[in-house]
Write an enzyme that holds these catalytic residues in place. Structure first.
Site, PDB file in Angstrom:
ATOM      1  N   THR A  99       0.841  -1.199   0.000  1.00 27.57           N
ATOM      2  CA  THR A  99       0.000   0.000   0.000  1.00 27.57           C
ATOM      3  C   THR A  99       0.874   1.246   0.000  1.00 27.57           C
ATOM      4  O   THR A  99       1.026   1.896  -1.009  1.00 27.57           O
ATOM      5  CB  THR A  99      -0.990   0.069   1.171  1.00 27.57           C
ATOM      6  OG1 THR A  99      -1.880  -1.042   1.108  1.00 27.57           O
ATOM      7  CG2 THR A  99      -1.865   1.323   1.066  1.00 27.57           C
ATOM      8  N   TRP A 141       0.579 -10.011   2.928  1.00 31.61           N
ATOM      9  CA  TRP A 141       0.074  -9.308   1.735  1.00 31.61           C
ATOM     10  C   TRP A 141       0.803  -9.832   0.492  1.00 31.61           C
ATOM     11  O   TRP A 141       0.206  -9.962  -0.561  1.00 31.61           O
ATOM     12  CB  TRP A 141       0.298  -7.805   1.875  1.00 31.61           C
ATOM     13  CG  TRP A 141      -0.777  -7.033   2.564  1.00 31.61           C
ATOM     14  CD1 TRP A 141      -1.660  -6.164   1.981  1.00 31.61           C
ATOM     15  CD2 TRP A 141      -1.101  -7.038   3.968  1.00 31.61           C
ATOM     16  NE1 TRP A 141      -2.492  -5.626   2.942  1.00 31.61           N
ATOM     17  CE2 TRP A 141      -2.184  -6.141   4.161  1.00 31.61           C
ATOM     18  CE3 TRP A 141      -0.592  -7.702   5.074  1.00 31.61           C
ATOM     19  CZ2 TRP A 141      -2.743  -5.911   5.414  1.00 31.61           C
ATOM     20  CZ3 TRP A 141      -1.142  -7.478   6.324  1.00 31.61           C
ATOM     21  CH2 TRP A 141      -2.211  -6.589   6.481  1.00 31.61           C
ATOM     22  N   ASN A 184      -3.915 -11.587   2.085  1.00 28.87           N
ATOM     23  CA  ASN A 184      -4.817 -10.457   2.278  1.00 28.87           C
ATOM     24  C   ASN A 184      -5.637 -10.136   1.030  1.00 28.87           C
ATOM     25  O   ASN A 184      -5.081  -9.908  -0.053  1.00 28.87           O
ATOM     26  CB  ASN A 184      -4.014  -9.215   2.673  1.00 28.87           C
ATOM     27  CG  ASN A 184      -4.895  -8.008   2.919  1.00 28.87           C
ATOM     28  OD1 ASN A 184      -5.645  -7.962   3.885  1.00 28.87           O
ATOM     29  ND2 ASN A 184      -4.825  -7.034   2.020  1.00 28.87           N
ATOM     30  N   GLU A 185      -6.964 -10.135   1.187  1.00 28.99           N
ATOM     31  CA  GLU A 185      -7.920  -9.673   0.175  1.00 28.99           C
ATOM     32  C   GLU A 185      -7.766 -10.373  -1.177  1.00 28.99           C
ATOM     33  O   GLU A 185      -8.035  -9.790  -2.229  1.00 28.99           O
ATOM     34  CB  GLU A 185      -7.815  -8.157   0.007  1.00 28.99           C
ATOM     35  CG  GLU A 185      -8.208  -7.396   1.264  1.00 28.99           C
ATOM     36  CD  GLU A 185      -8.127  -5.899   1.129  1.00 28.99           C
ATOM     37  OE1 GLU A 185      -8.669  -5.211   2.004  1.00 28.99           O
ATOM     38  OE2 GLU A 185      -7.494  -5.414   0.160  1.00 28.99           O
ATOM     39  N   GLU A 273     -10.486  -5.832   8.920  1.00 23.40           N
ATOM     40  CA  GLU A 273      -9.895  -4.564   8.496  1.00 23.40           C
ATOM     41  C   GLU A 273     -11.015  -3.575   8.243  1.00 23.40           C
ATOM     42  O   GLU A 273     -11.938  -3.820   7.475  1.00 23.40           O
ATOM     43  CB  GLU A 273      -9.040  -4.704   7.230  1.00 23.40           C
ATOM     44  CG  GLU A 273      -8.383  -3.375   6.825  1.00 23.40           C
ATOM     45  CD  GLU A 273      -7.460  -3.505   5.633  1.00 23.40           C
ATOM     46  OE1 GLU A 273      -6.692  -4.502   5.591  1.00 23.40           O
ATOM     47  OE2 GLU A 273      -7.489  -2.630   4.740  1.00 23.40           O
TER      48      GLU A 273
END
Length: 801
Positions: A99, A141, A184-185, A273
């Site tokens: 990010t 991530w 993650n995601e 989150e």
């Protein structure tokens, strides 16, 4: 309840911090009855916490000086002091941007485990030292390329080995990991490969001595719960359903609904989150989410992203978190309102408490309330938020079911106030009569009514003032930094760490450690490793470094690093790139990773395993490239007026760097500070077009009361006024009176050039008109424009000095 007989009514007309105890004749128009019955059921509370990771958001914290570093840690973790976080989620670094930065892996190459990399272990240790009961949660991530050398996917057997090695590092650090996630995601509904992977992860935890670590899946959306309902083996492998942004992303978090199958699973549901909001303007939505996640979706855990904005202000999410700490050299930091709305829950509850469903709902006049009871079945806390209220309203409370009928302690935070003295303020205690009490609730507040009190005194530490990082700046990397990363450097891709120098040089150097392109989370066009540092106010300077490439490849120095777009999808910066072949170029990149070559040529080949000095000088619009002290080329460009410095590698090679230096140029450093109106004494403010206070293209230039907040920090450099890497811009290059002024990516255009005049006005170079406060307005939020220069007080501005 007969409020006329309540002893609490002896206090008539009392108003403290927005809380009023009602008199018989002074009742708010809207009333909600709340029955706090300890015999009623509810789910087990798992805690409120925050996330360090997903983009290096904690990077600068470890480089803070004392006592400011300890103060910030206390505000995050110390019970009864600040946010009092109950869960800490940390990134399992993967050498790749996630990010606002990249975090270092513990295993750059398979089998070579280094448990000293990065700063997350340090942070977890600091959290545990302050609160031994805090829960720890790990999530990846990205990952080094060896985890999956054939595809960009984390769902491999290698990844499970990688996670077991990470848990081994945690054990070395004396840390037990309570929860572990996957990727993650990156879980999509019906993904059988991922479901099988989670089943294998659960088995591996048991085989490797980590059976107490609970599995969280899948840190994305509600499709996890759908699949668990259809697949018993997958359901058995998952201990917690982790959903991201169940109340919406970058929203007010007003509604937090769920699918029915999730609540029917019997598995704990978490907002694993939430947030992604400014440390102060996002406090209201966070207050809603902490309550409404449970009311709407029966979610028993809330984790705010990020934990702290300890990243440079030119990065996209730099103002998000519990607080902002982006000047390690000065020690300056800002504690945001999100800290205190979080404290309204965390300082009066503990994981393991139970919600009382019948005492958790919406207020009739706007807002919500949740009640939790202690494991002692006597104490309780009711947290009320009135974010949606437009007028005062009554709460009429009845306590029963074995819960304490004793004194109720009250704290309140005025979320609409910018004055820290209005945040987390103790009110007068309430003594119920016959288990009853009534209060008036003001709009825009968070209240806690509790039979408990905080574990300590509210934090009162304050930070020093902001200051520039002065030049010259030098680092030969011989002095150990607080982490393996060099002091003040923030990696954006790859992993730059201190190590022994090679190629015949003694001492310590910085090396890019990732050997292959990682399994990545972001989708930026340029995934090459680079790291940045320093003060965005730097204007004219030379950045130089000794560099060595052990394999054929390219090294670079970066200068005037300005705005990075979301998830590293572009960077405004100048780069001097030098190859082992001697080929060199001065280029400018933008926020889409479009590259403009300003000058290029060929010098004597550098070769491999040989040390050379590479330097880029920026003096006004002139850019000069030097190799080993010899000027090899000069370019002219006026687009980027100021910014940070950095170093980089053209690919995933293990280049080394030494003797990093920044020396001043021919003009003095530009100051950073407010631009103040000569009419009202108010400040030029970078407004926000959305709820989230992210500085981005199109944000309006506004008038605002001078509060010292980050949105009022400006740099005057080379004819431009910049804020967090963007330029003050006349919209659309307009020249007519009344054309709005906004922030935009710097492009060197005349509509971004401002000439200070002897009478104190700021004249736009393109339009010939002046920055103007229309109609001499003094109202906060007034949109600034350009207008014919007339020397009026509403056109006079004091630049930072």
């Amino acid at each position: 309840m007969n409020r006329r007989h309540s002893s609490v009514l002896a206090v008539l007309g009392l108003l403290l911090g927005g809380l009023a105890v009602l008199s018989p004749s002074a009742q708010a128009a809207t009333s909600t009855s709340i029955t706090v019955d300890g015999s009623q059921s509810g789910r087990v509370f798992d805690g409120v916490g925050a996330i360090s990771g997903g983009g290096g958001n904690t990077r600068l914290l470890i480089d803070y000086p004392e006592p400011q570093r300890s103060q910030l840690l206390d505000y995050l973790f110390k019970p009864g002091y600040g946010a009092s976080l109950q869960v800490l989620k940390i990134e399992i670094g993967g050498d790749t941007n996630s990010t606002d930065g990249a975090e270092a892996s513990h295993e750059h190459t398979q089998g070579a485990v280094d448990c000293g990399q990065g700063y997350e272990w340090w942070l977890a240790e600091q959290a545990k030292a302050r609160n031994p009961g805090i829960k720890l949660y790990g999530l990846a991530w990205g990952a080094p390329g060896w985890v999956n050398p054939t595809a960009n996917s984390f769902y491999t057997t290698n990844a499970i080995t990688y996670l077991m090695d990470w848990l081994g590092c945690a054990k070395q650090h004396g840390l037990g990991i309570d929860y572990l996630g996957g990727w993650n995601e990156r879980y999509n509904g019906g993904d059988t490969t991922a479901m099988t992977w989670y089943e294998n992860l659960k088995s591996a935890l048991g085989r490797n001595g980590f059976a107490s670590t609970k599995v969280v899946a899948a840190d994305n959306n509600w499709s996890t719960a759908d699949d668990m309902g259809k697949n018993p083996a997958f359901k058995a492998a998952v201990d917690v359903v982790g959903v991201h942004y169940p109340c919406g992303y970058n929203s007010t978090f007003t509604h937090c609904g769920t699918i029915g199958t999730a609540q029917a699973l019997g598995t704990p549901l978490w907002s694993s989150e939430g947030g992604s909001l400014d440390t102060s303007t996002g406090a209201g939505p966070v207050a809603r989410a902490i309550n409404r996640d449970y009311i709407d979706a029966r979610m028993t855990g809330y984790l705010n992203w990020p934990i702290i904005g300890a990243v440079y202000p030119n990065l996209y999410y730099s103002s998000d978190g519990m607080s902002v700490a982006n000047q390690p050299w000065s020690g300056h930091y800002d504690i945001g309102r999100t800290t205190w709305v979080t404290a309204q829950t965390t300082q009066f509850t503990q994981p393991g408490w139970h919600y009382i469903d019948t005492a958790s709902n919406y207020l009739s006049g706007g807002g919500s309330f949740v009640t939790l009871k202690s494991t002692n079945n006597s104490d309780y806390s009711t947290v009320v938020e009135t974010m949606d209220a437009t007028a005062a309203q009554t709460a009429d409370v009845t306590v029963s079911g074995g819960l304490s009928g004793g004194v109720v302690h009250v704290w309140a935070t005025n979320v609409n106030s910018t004055n820290p003295s209005d945040w987390f303020v103790r009110q007068n205690d309430i003594t119920p009569s016959g288990g009853h009490y009534s209060v008036t609730l003001q709009p825009g507040y968070v209240y806690t009514f509790s039979t408990t009190t905080p574990a300590g005194a509210k934090g009162t530490a304050t930070s020093p003032a902001t200051a520039r990082l002065s030049l010259p700046y030098n680092d030969n990397f011989e002095t150990a930094a607080a982490s393996t990363s060099p002091k003040y450097f923030s990696d954006m891709n790859g992993a730059f760490a201190s190590t022994a120098c090679a190629a015949g040089r003694s001492g310590r150097c910085v090396q890019q450690m990732a050997l292959t392109q990682p399994v990545h989370w972001t989708d930026e066009a340029n995934k090459a490793p680079y790291t940045i540092m320093g003060d965005a106010a730097w204007t004219d300077y030379t950045v130089s470094v000794d560099a060595m490439v052990p394999q054929p490849g390219t090294v670079e120095v970066l200068g005037r690093v300005m705005r990075q777009s979301q998830n590293n999808n572009g960077l405004d910066a100048y780069h001097l790139k030098v190859s082992d072949t001697g080929a060199w170029s001065i280029v400018r990149t933008d926020q889409s990773w479009q590259t403009v070559t300003l000058k290029q040529g060929t010098a004597t080949p550098l070769g491999t395993n040989k040390w050379h000095t590479v330097a880029l000088t920026m003096d006004g619009t002139q850019l000069t490239a030097r190799i080993d002290g010899v000027a090899v080329g000069t370019a002219t460009d006026a687009v980027l007026p100021n910014g940070q410095a950095g170093i980089g590698v053209g690919g995933y090679q293990t280049a080394q760097f030494d003797n990093f230096a920044i020396t001043g140029g021919t003009t003095p450093l530009s100051p950073v500070g407010p631009v103040i109106s000569g009419l009202s004494g108010k400040c030029l403010n970078a407004g926000a077009t959305r709820l989230v206070n992210i500085t981005e293209n199109g944000n309006p230039a506004q008038l605002g009361s001078c509060t010292g907040q980050a949105s009022q920090s400006w740099t005057s450099a080379n004819g431009a006024l910049t804020h967090e890497g963007l330029c003050l811009d006349v919209t659309g290059g307009g020249t007519a009176n009344g054309t709005k002024v906004e922030l935009w990516e710097c492009n060197g255009g005349a509509n971004q050039q401002w000439q200070p005049q002897s009478d104190g006005t700021l004249k736009g170079t393109q339009s010939g008109r002046c920055l103007d406060d229309p109609n001499a307005t003094t109202t906060d939020g007034t949109q600034l424009v350009i207008w014919d220069c007339n020397g009026g007080a509403n056109q006079k501005w004091a630049l930072p000095k």
